[in-house]
Write an enzyme that holds these catalytic residues in place. Structure first.
Site, PDB file in Angstrom:
ATOM      1  N   HIS A  48      16.658  11.367  18.853  1.00 48.55           N
ATOM      2  CA  HIS A  48      18.083  11.044  18.980  1.00 48.55           C
ATOM      3  C   HIS A  48      18.970  12.258  19.319  1.00 48.55           C
ATOM      4  CE1 HIS A  48      17.210   7.181  16.957  1.00 48.55           C
ATOM      5  NE2 HIS A  48      16.654   7.847  15.977  1.00 48.55           N
TER       6      HIS A  48
HETATM    7  O1  RIB Z   1      20.550   6.871  13.874  1.00 49.09           O
HETATM    8  C1  RIB Z   1      20.019   8.133  14.188  1.00 49.09           C
HETATM    9  C2  RIB Z   1      20.923   9.215  13.712  1.00 49.09           C
HETATM   10  O2  RIB Z   1      21.036   9.167  12.285  1.00 49.09           O
HETATM   11  C3  RIB Z   1      20.384  10.628  14.023  1.00 49.09           C
HETATM   12  O3  RIB Z   1      21.454  11.521  14.180  1.00 49.09           O
HETATM   13  C4  RIB Z   1      19.614  10.962  12.776  1.00 49.09           C
HETATM   14  O4  RIB Z   1      19.491  12.372  12.566  1.00 49.09           O
HETATM   15  C5  RIB Z   1      20.503  10.366  11.714  1.00 49.09           C
HETATM   16  O5  RIB Z   1      21.559  11.290  11.458  1.00 49.09           O
END
Ligand code: RIB
Ligand code: CA
Length: 312
Positions: free
Chosen positions: A242
């Site tokens: 992500h």
């Molecule tokens: O949904 C994914 C996000 O939530 C990413 O930033 C992960 O690190 C958590 O913070």
């Protein structure tokens, strides 16, 4: 080269950690500071993890600031089930010697945005938007001074990952997200629809491992721990990387495709709390407030990441 001034707001988290490594490995970026927020794990862990990652990167001069330990209104929701009890399970990293700065993250955000030339600072948000929203509430005059906010958050066709409707970063503090999405600051959003396309497949992790450096080894150990939850849930080869999408966008924006549209945040219904309602087809008269990315060149993303990790 004119370096792009950025502040990273983060809740490390293995994917946050890789985003921080990518930023610290990229000379195009001038990391003015790293502000930490509670999210994946409580603040004491996210702070320690941010310090550890700066030392892993060999950048002990990085300024790290502790921020909000809980959302603006709601109780904190964490994600140890994904990231482990420390938030950085996987590698054995030494206790950090780097200390956090004494200033609170929200005060740093306000002071630094006022100190830097107007329009010169980009905020890269990788966690809940609590620190940013608190800064905007305390000092609304900083909003027009912020060049843009590039964030990992939200989802639309992909739905949610912490509830059927909501992505974790927005869900943790939907009221903060509402403030940021209503701020008028130019926003670039990396939703699950994009991040679920950049999977840490075995081939990609092997390419990182082949670098043979301590940073590469720790990165693979982090991601091999992090990916297991999503592999089990989605039956995928690898997990979604992500947060590094935010930094990759600053380095090679052409890797991503999306469109400017309206994004509104659900802050009333418990059923859909934290949902990012994305008007992709422009069916409402709500004003466009964000560039929402939907496509990514995943191979190009991992080539960039691997090449930059090699420099650490
Ligand atoms: O949904 C994914 C996000 O939530 C990413 O930033 C992960 O690190 C958590 O913070
Ligand atoms: Ca994160």
């Amino acid at each position: 080269m004119t370096r792009q001034k950025i502040i990273i707001d983060t809740d490390p988290g293995q994917d946050d950690a890789v985003a921080i490594l990518l930023a610290l490995a990229s000379p195009e970026l001038d990391v003015l500071g790293i502000t930490v927020v509670a999210g994946n794990v409580p603040l004491n862990w996210t702070l320690k993890n941010a310090l550890k990652v700066c030392e892993l990167a060999g950048k002990p001069d990085t300024r790290v600031y502790a921020g909000a330990s809980r959302p603006m209104l709601r109780p904190l929701v964490t994600a140890e089930h994904v990231h482990g009890n420390t938030g950085l399970n996987g590698p054995e990293l030494p206790e950090p010697t780097l200390q956090a700065q004494p200033q609170h993250a929200v005060d740093f955000l306000i002071d630094e945005i006022q100190r830097q030339p107007a329009g010169s600072v980009t905020l890269c948000t990788l966690g809940a938007l609590t620190n940013i929203a608190l800064a905007l509430q305390r000092a609304p005059e900083i909003a027009p001074r912020i060049q843009q906010i590039v964030m990992m958050g939200g989802g639309f066709s992909e739905g949610g990952n912490i509830t059927p409707a909501a992505e974790f970063n927005i869900y943790v503090d939907p009221h903060a997200a509402h403030i940021v999405f209503s701020s008028g600051i130019p926003l670039v959003v990396m939703p699950l629809d994009v991040t679920h396309q950049v999977l840490t497949t075995r081939k990609r992790l092997d390419a990182i491992a082949a670098l043979g450096t301590p940073v590469a080894k720790a990165t693979v150990e982090m991601l091999e721990f992090f990916e297991r939850f999503d592999e089990e849930k989605y039956g995928s080869d690898g997990g979604p990387l992500h947060d590094p999408c935010v930094i990759a966008y600053l380095l090679q924006p052409g890797l991503f495709k999306g469109r400017h549209c309206n994004v509104a945040i659900e802050i009333h219904s418990e059923l859909t709390m934290g949902m990012t309602v994305v008007d992709w087809w422009g069916v409402t008269d709500r004003q466009n407030n964000a560039t929402v990315m939907r496509e990514v060149d995943a191979d190009g993303f991992f080539s960039l990441l691997t090449a930059r990790l090699e420099t650490l």
